[in-house]
Design a protein around this motif. Structure first.
Motif, PDB file in Angstrom:
ATOM      1  N   ASP A   1       0.819  -1.215   0.000  1.00 35.55           N
ATOM      2  CA  ASP A   1       0.000   0.000   0.000  1.00 35.55           C
ATOM      3  C   ASP A   1       0.850   1.262   0.000  1.00 35.55           C
ATOM      4  O   ASP A   1       0.338   2.366   0.173  1.00 35.55           O
ATOM      5  CB  ASP A   1      -0.926   0.014   1.220  1.00 35.55           C
ATOM      6  CG  ASP A   1      -1.986  -1.072   1.148  1.00 35.55           C
ATOM      7  OD1 ASP A   1      -2.407  -1.402   0.020  1.00 35.55           O
ATOM      8  OD2 ASP A   1      -2.379  -1.596   2.206  1.00 35.55           O
ATOM      9  N   ASN A   2       2.170   1.085  -0.170  1.00 32.04           N
ATOM     10  CA  ASN A   2       3.117   2.202  -0.197  1.00 32.04           C
ATOM     11  C   ASN A   2       3.274   2.895   1.153  1.00 32.04           C
ATOM     12  O   ASN A   2       3.573   4.091   1.218  1.00 32.04           O
ATOM     13  CB  ASN A   2       2.737   3.227  -1.271  1.00 32.04           C
ATOM     14  CG  ASN A   2       3.369   2.896  -2.613  1.00 32.04           C
ATOM     15  OD1 ASN A   2       4.282   2.074  -2.694  1.00 32.04           O
ATOM     16  ND2 ASN A   2       2.890   3.517  -3.672  1.00 32.04           N
ATOM     17  N   VAL A   3       3.084   2.141   2.218  1.00 31.80           N
ATOM     18  CA  VAL A   3       3.358   2.647   3.562  1.00 31.80           C
ATOM     19  C   VAL A   3       4.770   2.207   3.946  1.00 31.80           C
ATOM     20  O   VAL A   3       5.113   1.025   3.832  1.00 31.80           O
ATOM     21  CB  VAL A   3       2.347   2.108   4.591  1.00 31.80           C
ATOM     22  CG1 VAL A   3       2.734   2.555   6.002  1.00 31.80           C
ATOM     23  CG2 VAL A   3       0.946   2.595   4.255  1.00 31.80           C
ATOM     24  N   VAL A   4       5.589   3.145   4.394  1.00 29.48           N
ATOM     25  CA  VAL A   4       6.963   2.834   4.782  1.00 29.48           C
ATOM     26  C   VAL A   4       6.930   2.277   6.206  1.00 29.48           C
ATOM     27  O   VAL A   4       6.938   3.021   7.189  1.00 29.48           O
ATOM     28  CB  VAL A   4       7.863   4.079   4.703  1.00 29.48           C
ATOM     29  CG1 VAL A   4       9.306   3.715   5.064  1.00 29.48           C
ATOM     30  CG2 VAL A   4       7.811   4.680   3.301  1.00 29.48           C
ATOM     31  N   GLU A   5       6.897   0.963   6.302  1.00 30.24           N
ATOM     32  CA  GLU A   5       6.757   0.314   7.601  1.00 30.24           C
ATOM     33  C   GLU A   5       8.022   0.425   8.445  1.00 30.24           C
ATOM     34  O   GLU A   5       7.971   0.255   9.666  1.00 30.24           O
ATOM     35  CB  GLU A   5       6.388  -1.158   7.403  1.00 30.24           C
ATOM     36  CG  GLU A   5       5.026  -1.358   6.744  1.00 30.24           C
ATOM     37  CD  GLU A   5       4.665  -2.817   6.583  1.00 30.24           C
ATOM     38  OE1 GLU A   5       5.590  -3.635   6.387  1.00 30.24           O
ATOM     39  OE2 GLU A   5       3.465  -3.142   6.661  1.00 30.24           O
TER      40      GLU A   5
END
Length: 236
Positions: free
Chosen positions: A171-175
């Protein structure tokens, strides 16, 4: 619902919604409000990077196919002239890699530039920790209406984590962004969402949203506190 085409960000929609109201049940929130949360998180991520200079994913300076958007330096602003030593605008530059679109060019004429990207160590060197660029080969002769010391080098590069693993989900979240950064970005996004007229219709009011302006200010303050820690500067 989000997709891989969502903008990159340091907070999820759920984190933004929960920052706005701890009693929120994210699964019950309408899709249109969730999409607003995603957009606000992306905007807050950009604001975080611009505010602190600390990116937790590779961020490109300039568009690869548009040299006019690249970072440019003048010799007049250099720390030394021979070799010309300049400090890049952004901290934590990632090692230049032509395969990734990185490039550095030295001006050889009024409107002419030589690509020296693959000449690291000969034409130029870069201290990646100190962001100090040294250029050993440059034109010195002055010609009519062309000072070689003006805009003598330009480059497009990436900056962000140096020697660190970056984890970005589908989802293009920088975890891999630190928890306090994710919390701060969520707070910033929520502060913007709190002022949206439609949000109050979708988020249960547990008393926190009674005054949207005061809630927004409290969230902004939480964001600024963390941003100041990372940037070393507080505007408050």
């Amino acid at each position: 619902m989000s997709t891989g085409a969502d903008p990159i960000r340091y907070a999820t929609a759920d984190e933004v919604l929960l920052a706005l109201s701890a009693d929120t049940e994210p699964a019950t929130i309408p899709d249109h409000t969730r999409e607003r949360a995603i957009k606000r998180a992306a905007s807050a991520t950009e604001k975080w990077i611009n505010r602190t200079g600390r990116a937790f994913h590779p961020v490109r300076v300039g568009a690869v196919d548009e040299p006019r958007s690249w970072e440019v330096h003048d010799v007049q602003d250099a720390r030394s002239w021979s070799p010309a030593k300049v400090i890049l605008d952004n901290a934590r530059p990632v090692p230049l890699d032509p395969a990734e679109g990185d490039a550095i060019e030295i001006r050889s004429g009024r409107d002419q530039w030589d690509d020296v990207t693959d000449e690291e160590g000969d034409a130029w060197t870069l201290d990646y920790r100190r962001r100090r660029l040294r250029v050993f080969e440059r034109r010195l002769a002055i010609t009519p209406r062309d000072d070689p010391n003006t805009s003598f080098v330009r480059l497009t590069y990436r900056y962000g984590p140096l020697g660190e693993e970056v984890q970005i989900n589908e989802d293009n979240v920088v975890e891999s962004a630190p928890p306090d950064v994710r919390e701060a970005v969520a707070a910033k996004a929520a502060s913007m969402l709190a002022l949206n007229d439609n949000t109050t219709l979708d988020i249960p009011d547990d008393g926190q949203l009674t005054s949207r302006a005061s809630r927004s200010e409290a969230l902004k303050a939480a964001y600024e506190e963390t941003a100041a820690e990372y940037s070393g500067f507080s505007p408050l």
